[in-house]
Design a protein around this motif. Structure first.
Motif, PDB file in Angstrom:
ATOM      1  N   PRO A 154      72.552  40.449  41.512  1.00 59.73           N
ATOM      2  CA  PRO A 154      72.345  41.857  41.166  1.00 59.73           C
ATOM      3  C   PRO A 154      73.063  42.902  42.009  1.00 59.73           C
ATOM      4  O   PRO A 154      73.981  42.592  42.689  1.00 59.73           O
ATOM      5  CB  PRO A 154      70.855  42.044  41.254  1.00 59.73           C
ATOM      6  N   SER A 192      69.014  52.451  42.886  1.00 60.05           N
ATOM      7  CA  SER A 192      68.194  51.561  42.053  1.00 60.05           C
ATOM      8  C   SER A 192      67.873  50.269  42.806  1.00 60.05           C
ATOM      9  O   SER A 192      68.280  49.190  42.404  1.00 60.05           O
ATOM     10  CB  SER A 192      68.910  51.261  40.735  1.00 60.05           C
ATOM     11  N   GLU A 239      65.218  48.477  43.016  1.00 58.97           N
ATOM     12  CA  GLU A 239      64.346  47.517  42.338  1.00 58.97           C
ATOM     13  C   GLU A 239      65.027  46.860  41.138  1.00 58.97           C
ATOM     14  O   GLU A 239      64.401  46.111  40.398  1.00 58.97           O
ATOM     15  CB  GLU A 239      63.059  48.201  41.870  1.00 58.97           C
ATOM     16  N   ALA A 240      66.311  47.153  40.946  1.00 60.02           N
ATOM     17  CA  ALA A 240      67.046  46.574  39.826  1.00 60.02           C
ATOM     18  C   ALA A 240      68.501  46.396  40.239  1.00 60.02           C
ATOM     19  O   ALA A 240      68.966  47.036  41.178  1.00 60.02           O
ATOM     20  CB  ALA A 240      66.955  47.489  38.605  1.00 60.02           C
ATOM     21  N   SER A 294      71.475  40.583  35.120  1.00 59.91           N
ATOM     22  CA  SER A 294      70.682  41.710  35.598  1.00 59.91           C
ATOM     23  C   SER A 294      69.467  41.159  36.324  1.00 59.91           C
ATOM     24  O   SER A 294      69.072  40.021  36.116  1.00 59.91           O
ATOM     25  CB  SER A 294      70.248  42.614  34.442  1.00 59.91           C
ATOM     26  N   THR A 325      65.506  42.361  38.286  1.00 59.86           N
ATOM     27  CA  THR A 325      64.455  43.312  38.611  1.00 59.86           C
ATOM     28  C   THR A 325      63.453  42.619  39.527  1.00 59.86           C
ATOM     29  O   THR A 325      63.360  41.396  39.543  1.00 59.86           O
ATOM     30  CB  THR A 325      63.700  43.812  37.354  1.00 59.86           C
ATOM     31  N   ARG A 326      62.727  43.427  40.269  1.00 64.45           N
ATOM     32  CA  ARG A 326      61.667  42.874  41.111  1.00 64.45           C
ATOM     33  C   ARG A 326      60.333  43.278  40.513  1.00 64.45           C
ATOM     34  O   ARG A 326      60.068  44.456  40.291  1.00 64.45           O
ATOM     35  CB  ARG A 326      61.773  43.384  42.541  1.00 64.45           C
ATOM     36  N   THR A 327      59.507  42.281  40.254  1.00 64.40           N
ATOM     37  CA  THR A 327      58.178  42.500  39.715  1.00 64.40           C
ATOM     38  C   THR A 327      57.197  41.694  40.552  1.00 64.40           C
ATOM     39  O   THR A 327      57.400  40.493  40.737  1.00 64.40           O
ATOM     40  CB  THR A 327      58.103  42.032  38.247  1.00 64.40           C
ATOM     41  N   TRP A 368      61.895  38.291  42.441  1.00 70.30           N
ATOM     42  CA  TRP A 368      63.155  38.707  41.826  1.00 70.30           C
ATOM     43  C   TRP A 368      63.451  37.785  40.667  1.00 70.30           C
ATOM     44  O   TRP A 368      63.480  36.567  40.810  1.00 70.30           O
ATOM     45  CB  TRP A 368      64.298  38.655  42.834  1.00 70.30           C
ATOM     46  N   GLY A 387      65.447  37.804  36.395  1.00 69.63           N
ATOM     47  CA  GLY A 387      66.325  38.559  35.519  1.00 69.63           C
ATOM     48  C   GLY A 387      66.805  37.777  34.327  1.00 69.63           C
ATOM     49  O   GLY A 387      66.254  36.727  33.983  1.00 69.63           O
ATOM     50  N   THR A 397      65.035  45.150  48.912  1.00 70.71           N
ATOM     51  CA  THR A 397      65.928  45.485  47.803  1.00 70.71           C
ATOM     52  C   THR A 397      66.701  44.240  47.375  1.00 70.71           C
ATOM     53  O   THR A 397      66.816  43.273  48.131  1.00 70.71           O
ATOM     54  CB  THR A 397      66.948  46.570  48.200  1.00 70.71           C
ATOM     55  N   PHE A 398      67.263  44.293  46.170  1.00 70.84           N
ATOM     56  CA  PHE A 398      68.080  43.182  45.719  1.00 70.84           C
ATOM     57  C   PHE A 398      69.349  43.106  46.548  1.00 70.84           C
ATOM     58  O   PHE A 398      69.879  42.033  46.803  1.00 70.84           O
ATOM     59  CB  PHE A 398      68.401  43.300  44.233  1.00 70.84           C
TER      60      PHE A 398
END
Length: 152
Positions: free
Chosen positions: A19, A57, A59-60, A81, A83-85, A89, A91, A118-119
């Motif tokens: 990412p 960005s 978180e993405a 792509s 995202t962190r949820t 991590w 995608g 962060t990514f």
């Protein structure tokens, strides 16, 4: 699933795992590296990845990846792509084989006990150690590993 399609699906997933993130008013930084993946338990895929890092960005993220064929040439190219949820991590990825209109896609997840803030931090950690994870696509699954090779 035919060989190239299967490799494309697997490779796509592997690279997905990469990412992006860079500063709003600062020039974007980038990372690139190599990846390897398995299909089931068989090592079968390798390629390269890139990511543009943007601080606005954290978180993405998004980037590109390439699957190399046995001849060392690009057999497929695609995007990923992330995202962190809930501290994980994960995608999606997609890719097309060289000379093909067929789009393959799948999902991926990184193996991280303590997800970096962060990514970009996750990707930067690949300068020192591999980051690993799992991928899934069209009934196939496997493992992947990333390693950064340079920064800018």
């Amino acid at each position: 699933m035919p060989g190239l399609a299967r490799n494309l699906v697997c490779a796509s997933l592997v690279l997905i795992t990469i990412p992006a993130a860079a500063a709003r008013q600062q020039p974007a930084s980038s990372l690139r590296g190599t990846w390897a993946a398995t299909i089931g338990t068989k090592p079968a895929l390798q390629g390269s990845w890139s990511a543009q890092l943007r601080a606005e960005s954290p978180e993405a993220a998004a980037g590109t990846w390439t699957l190399f064929g046995a001849n060392g040439k690009a057999a497929a190219q695609g995007t990923w792509s992330a995202t962190r949820t809930a501290g994980t991590w994960s995608g999606t990825w997609s890719a097309r084989g060289a000379g093909s209109d067929t789009l393959r896609s799948g999902t991926w997840r990184a193996d991280v006990e303590h997800a970096p803030a962060t990514f970009a931090d996750l990707l930067r950690s690949t300068l020192e150690t591999q980051v690993t994870g799992a991928w899934h696509s069209a009934g196939l699954q496997g493992r992947w590993a990333l390693r950064a090779t340079s920064t800018r």
